[in-house]
Scaffold this motif. Structure first.
Motif, short mmCIF file in Angstrom:
data_model
loop_
_atom_site.label_atom_id
_atom_site.label_comp_id
_atom_site.label_asym_id
_atom_site.label_seq_id
_atom_site.Cartn_x
_atom_site.Cartn_y
_atom_site.Cartn_z
N ASN A 50 47.83 55.41 38.93
CA ASN A 50 48.93 54.61 39.47
C ASN A 50 48.82 54.58 40.99
N ILE A 51 48.89 53.38 41.56
CA ILE A 51 48.72 53.24 43.01
C ILE A 51 49.78 54.02 43.78
N LYS A 52 50.96 54.17 43.21
CA LYS A 52 52.02 54.94 43.88
C LYS A 52 51.65 56.42 43.94
N GLN A 53 51.06 56.93 42.88
CA GLN A 53 50.63 58.32 42.86
C GLN A 53 49.45 58.55 43.80
N LYS B 9 52.18 45.39 36.49
CA LYS B 9 53.45 45.24 37.20
C LYS B 9 54.02 46.55 37.72
N VAL B 10 53.62 47.66 37.13
CA VAL B 10 54.13 48.95 37.60
C VAL B 10 53.13 49.70 38.47
N GLY B 11 52.01 49.03 38.80
CA GLY B 11 51.06 49.63 39.73
C GLY B 11 49.95 50.43 39.11
N VAL B 12 49.75 50.33 37.81
CA VAL B 12 48.66 51.06 37.13
C VAL B 12 47.38 50.25 37.23
N ILE B 13 46.27 50.91 37.56
CA ILE B 13 44.96 50.24 37.62
C ILE B 13 44.46 50.01 36.19
N LYS B 14 44.44 48.75 35.79
CA LYS B 14 44.01 48.42 34.43
C LYS B 14 42.50 48.25 34.34
N LYS B 15 41.88 47.80 35.44
CA LYS B 15 40.44 47.57 35.47
C LYS B 15 40.03 47.34 36.92
N PHE B 16 38.72 47.19 37.13
CA PHE B 16 38.20 46.83 38.44
C PHE B 16 37.47 45.50 38.33
N GLU B 17 37.73 44.61 39.28
CA GLU B 17 37.14 43.28 39.28
C GLU B 17 35.92 43.25 40.19
N SER C 168 43.97 44.09 46.02
CA SER C 168 44.09 44.17 44.56
C SER C 168 44.29 42.78 43.99
N ASN C 169 44.01 42.62 42.68
CA ASN C 169 44.33 41.42 41.91
C ASN C 169 43.82 40.14 42.58
N TYR C 170 42.56 40.15 42.98
CA TYR C 170 42.01 38.97 43.66
C TYR C 170 41.82 37.80 42.73
N LYS C 171 41.27 38.04 41.55
CA LYS C 171 40.87 36.96 40.65
C LYS C 171 42.04 36.06 40.26
N GLN C 172 43.19 36.63 39.98
CA GLN C 172 44.31 35.82 39.50
C GLN C 172 44.88 34.92 40.59
N ASN C 173 44.58 35.24 41.85
CA ASN C 173 45.11 34.45 42.97
C ASN C 173 44.02 33.70 43.75
N ALA C 174 42.78 33.83 43.34
CA ALA C 174 41.66 33.32 44.12
C ALA C 174 41.76 31.82 44.37
N ASN C 175 42.08 31.03 43.34
CA ASN C 175 42.18 29.58 43.52
C ASN C 175 43.36 29.20 44.40
N ASN C 176 44.47 29.94 44.27
CA ASN C 176 45.63 29.67 45.12
C ASN C 176 45.32 29.93 46.59
N ASN D 266 40.22 65.73 48.58
CA ASN D 266 39.18 66.75 48.40
C ASN D 266 37.83 66.10 48.13
N ARG D 267 37.56 65.00 48.85
CA ARG D 267 36.28 64.27 48.78
C ARG D 267 36.05 63.55 47.47
N GLY D 268 37.02 63.57 46.57
CA GLY D 268 36.87 62.83 45.31
C GLY D 268 37.76 61.60 45.32
N THR D 269 37.27 60.50 44.73
CA THR D 269 38.06 59.27 44.73
C THR D 269 39.26 59.39 43.80
N LEU D 270 40.37 58.81 44.20
CA LEU D 270 41.58 58.81 43.38
C LEU D 270 41.72 57.52 42.58
N GLU D 271 40.93 56.53 42.93
CA GLU D 271 41.08 55.20 42.35
C GLU D 271 40.23 55.09 41.08
N LYS D 272 40.90 55.27 39.95
CA LYS D 272 40.24 55.22 38.65
C LYS D 272 41.12 54.45 37.69
#
Length: 269
Positions: A221-224, A165-173, A123-131, A211-217
């Motif tokens: 929330n990643i915790k859920q 910060k609370v684990g909610v998927i805001k977007k996909f990079e 997760s969150n690759y772009k913000q840390n990519a240069n580091n 049930n064969r459906g993706t949960l990542e939308k």
């Protein structure tokens, strides 16, 4: 080439177990992205496979150390470095300290000593990519200055979520050509002290399913997700916007070629 063969399937299984441990970290109330357990399976897979390749090609015995509930430290040229995987020909190093929490290795002779740094970004690759990139260059100088052969392996999850910060998927990079190409350009300088002797980059489509459906939308929330998933799928993926396909060749054949032709390593097309 490992693509499609038994070893590639074994790598996918290692990534699957690593991602499972990542989600379990969240399920247990820990931040999975910082969990040591996330990488243990992947470290073990890489260490054991590279050791096998080295012993087959060099007809010599090697010992492997990797983080397995304890730190593995070696003395670099400028500072002591915690390493992901250390592979040394027996006789070229000694163990100074071996406790429940830490192994400290002293280098006698850098000949036939190999260190691998492994990143599995979920997760969150772009913000840390240069580091990530800048830290890699410093790490490389610290190790190659002593003559240690150093490799860097970067595994990227697709789709790549951006979590708040609370684990909610805001977007996909989207992993772009530029994200990958800078590592390829660095590898072309591999004879220099600041460039790793070997770099592998791989993008893998990793999905948590129920049930064969993706949960990542978006909005999930990643915790859920960690509490609900019943299976994880993993397979190699080449993003459509990346044209440099040779960046995704798997590492062991190249690694063996690197040792046999250390000054003439070429990426096969």
């Amino acid at each position: 080439m490992f693509c499609g063969c038994t070893k590639e399937k074994a790598l996918e299984e290692a990534l699957r177990e690593s991602y499972y441990n990542y989600l379990e970290g969240y399920k247990k109330g820990k931040k999975g992205s910082r969990s040591t357990a996330k990488l243990l399976t992947l470290h073990k897979f890489i260490a054991e496979n590279v050791k096998e390749i080295l012993e087959n090609n060099l007809k010599a015995k090697f010992e492997v150390f990797y983080i397995n509930g304890k730190e593995v430290n070696i003395n670099g040229a400028f500072y002591t470095k915690r390493v992901d995987v250390f592979i040394g020909q027996i006789g070229n190093f000694e163990v100074l300290k071996d406790s429940a929490k830490k192994i400290h290795i002293s280098i006698k002779n850098p000949e036939n000593l190999f260190v691998f740094s492994i990143k599995f970004i979920t997760s969150n690759y772009k913000q840390n990519a240069n580091n990530y990139f800048e830290s890699l260059i410093g790490e490389t100088v610290n190790l190659k200055s002593l003559g240690i052969k150093f490799g860097y392996l970067l595994f990227l999850k697709h789709p790549m979520p951006y979590l708040d910060k609370v684990g909610v998927i805001k977007k996909f990079e989207e992993i772009s050509e530029d994200d990958i190409l800078k590592y390829y350009k660095l590898f072309q300088k591999r004879k220099e002290i600041f460039s790793p002797d070997f770099i592998f980059l791989g993008v893998y489509k990793i999905s948590a399913l129920m049930n064969r459906g993706t949960l990542e939308k978006e909005g999930a929330n990643i915790k859920q997700i960690a509490e609900k998933f019943d299976r994880i799928t993993v397979f190699r993926y080449i993003p459509k916007n990346i044209k440099t396909v040779i960046l995704f060749l798997f590492y062991p054949n190249l690694f063996a070629d690197f040792y046999g032709k250390s000054s003439n390593l070429k990426i096969p097309v």
